[in-house]
Design a protein around this motif. Structure first.
Motif, PDB file in Angstrom:
ATOM      1  N   PHE A 156      -1.821  23.784  -7.220  1.00  0.00           N
ATOM      2  CA  PHE A 156      -1.509  24.346  -5.908  1.00  0.00           C
ATOM      3  C   PHE A 156      -2.805  24.652  -5.149  1.00  0.00           C
ATOM      4  CE2 PHE A 156       2.466  26.422  -7.998  1.00  0.00           C
ATOM      5  CZ  PHE A 156       3.117  25.205  -8.004  1.00  0.00           C
ATOM      6  N   SER A 157      -3.767  25.229  -5.861  1.00  0.00           N
ATOM      7  CA  SER A 157      -5.024  25.626  -5.227  1.00  0.00           C
ATOM      8  C   SER A 157      -5.822  24.420  -4.737  1.00  0.00           C
ATOM      9  CB  SER A 157      -5.862  26.444  -6.219  1.00  0.00           C
ATOM     10  OG  SER A 157      -7.118  26.759  -5.675  1.00  0.00           O
ATOM     11  N   VAL A 158      -6.001  23.438  -5.607  1.00  0.00           N
ATOM     12  CA  VAL A 158      -6.795  22.257  -5.255  1.00  0.00           C
ATOM     13  C   VAL A 158      -6.132  21.451  -4.147  1.00  0.00           C
ATOM     14  CG1 VAL A 158      -7.587  20.025  -6.146  1.00  0.00           C
ATOM     15  CG2 VAL A 158      -7.980  22.083  -7.471  1.00  0.00           C
ATOM     16  N   SER A 159      -4.817  21.381  -4.174  1.00  0.00           N
ATOM     17  CA  SER A 159      -4.103  20.585  -3.167  1.00  0.00           C
ATOM     18  C   SER A 159      -3.868  21.357  -1.871  1.00  0.00           C
ATOM     19  CB  SER A 159      -2.761  20.099  -3.722  1.00  0.00           C
ATOM     20  OG  SER A 159      -1.904  21.201  -3.998  1.00  0.00           O
ATOM     21  N   GLY A 160      -4.120  22.658  -1.905  1.00  0.00           N
ATOM     22  CA  GLY A 160      -3.911  23.468  -0.708  1.00  0.00           C
ATOM     23  C   GLY A 160      -2.453  23.594  -0.325  1.00  0.00           C
ATOM     24  N   THR A 161      -1.581  23.558  -1.320  1.00  0.00           N
ATOM     25  CA  THR A 161      -0.141  23.674  -1.057  1.00  0.00           C
ATOM     26  C   THR A 161       0.428  24.911  -1.739  1.00  0.00           C
ATOM     27  OG1 THR A 161       0.412  22.337  -3.002  1.00  0.00           O
ATOM     28  CG2 THR A 161       0.224  21.174  -0.906  1.00  0.00           C
ATOM     29  N   SER A 162       1.510  25.386  -1.191  1.00  0.00           N
ATOM     30  CA  SER A 162       2.260  26.459  -1.848  1.00  0.00           C
ATOM     31  C   SER A 162       3.182  25.808  -2.874  1.00  0.00           C
ATOM     32  CB  SER A 162       3.099  27.210  -0.822  1.00  0.00           C
ATOM     33  OG  SER A 162       4.088  26.339  -0.281  1.00  0.00           O
ATOM     34  N   SER A 163       3.739  26.617  -3.753  1.00  0.00           N
ATOM     35  CA  SER A 163       4.679  26.060  -4.735  1.00  0.00           C
ATOM     36  C   SER A 163       5.862  25.411  -4.028  1.00  0.00           C
ATOM     37  CB  SER A 163       5.141  27.136  -5.714  1.00  0.00           C
ATOM     38  OG  SER A 163       5.798  28.183  -5.024  1.00  0.00           O
ATOM     39  N   GLY A 164       6.319  26.032  -2.928  1.00  0.00           N
ATOM     40  CA  GLY A 164       7.451  25.470  -2.189  1.00  0.00           C
ATOM     41  C   GLY A 164       7.144  24.098  -1.622  1.00  0.00           C
ATOM     42  N   SER A 165       5.944  23.942  -1.021  1.00  0.00           N
ATOM     43  CA  SER A 165       5.554  22.646  -0.465  1.00  0.00           C
ATOM     44  C   SER A 165       5.409  21.604  -1.572  1.00  0.00           C
ATOM     45  CB  SER A 165       4.228  22.771   0.288  1.00  0.00           C
ATOM     46  OG  SER A 165       4.365  23.611   1.400  1.00  0.00           O
TER      47      SER A 165
END
Length: 196
Positions: free
Chosen positions: A33-42
């Motif tokens: 999530f951190s590396v991809s810059g996404t939230s768990s929902g995204s």
């Protein structure tokens, strides 16, 4: 305002390097999530599970190899053996430019995932069979340049084994000279199969 929504391909591209060097099973969801810059929902909008991400990464990396290494060879020369040499040279150059040799991404996943779930073994076999077919096809097209006792399918398998072994040991030793010697051996194997 800038749209920060990440696409499926953005996520795959952003996590590839981390997984390449750290391993899939060693990488946690929070890191992804951190590396991809996404939230768990995204993230879960695109991938139902971490395993689904791994399957998507296999296809994504294979598409990159086809797009940037296999297909462009034909643009450089019509000679199929020269195309194969170009592919080998391109693979070597790609891995030599990495600051820290991570080996073959797909080869690493064999070690990481093939016995974890048979679906990964099946998927990776399909990809490596396609890799083998692409090399064997070039050898068949250039068969008039090969010694009469050379079987293109067997030679393709030997070349693939040598390339994968070179990248695996390249990751272990993490030294450019080791990679260069390995790729020199791959080229020598091909040269030895050619008519003099």
């Amino acid at each position: 305002m800038v749209n920060l929504k990440r696409t499926r391909e953005d996520i795959l591209a952003s996590v590839l390097d981390l997984i390449h060097h750290q391993g899939f099973q060693s990488t946690g969801l929070k890191e992804l999530f951190s590396v991809s810059g996404t939230s768990s929902g995204s993230f879960y909008n695109y991938f139902q599970s971490k395993d689904e991400l791994a399957h998507a990464l296999i296809d994504y990396k294979w598409q990159q190899i086809k797009t940037h290494i296999i297909k462009p060879a034909a643009e450089h020369t019509s000679d199929p053996i020269a195309q194969l040499v170009w592919i080998i040279d391109r693979l070597e150059a790609k891995h030599l430019t990495e600051p820290d040799c991570g080996g073959c991404f797909l080869g690493n996943l064999i070690v990481d995932l093939a016995k974890y779930d048979t679906s990964f073994q099946t998927h990776l076999i399909q990809v490596f069979d396609q890799w083998h077919f692409a090399i064997a096809q070039l050898l068949r097209q250039g068969q008039t340049q090969l010694c009469s006792d050379i079987d293109p399918d067997n030679l393709a398998e030997q070349l693939m084994n040598a390339i994968e072994g070179t990248l695996l040991l390249g990751r272990l030793y993490n030294h450019p000279n080791r990679l260069q010697r390995g790729f020199d051996n791959v080229r020598q194997m091909l040269k030895a199969a050619l008519k003099q």
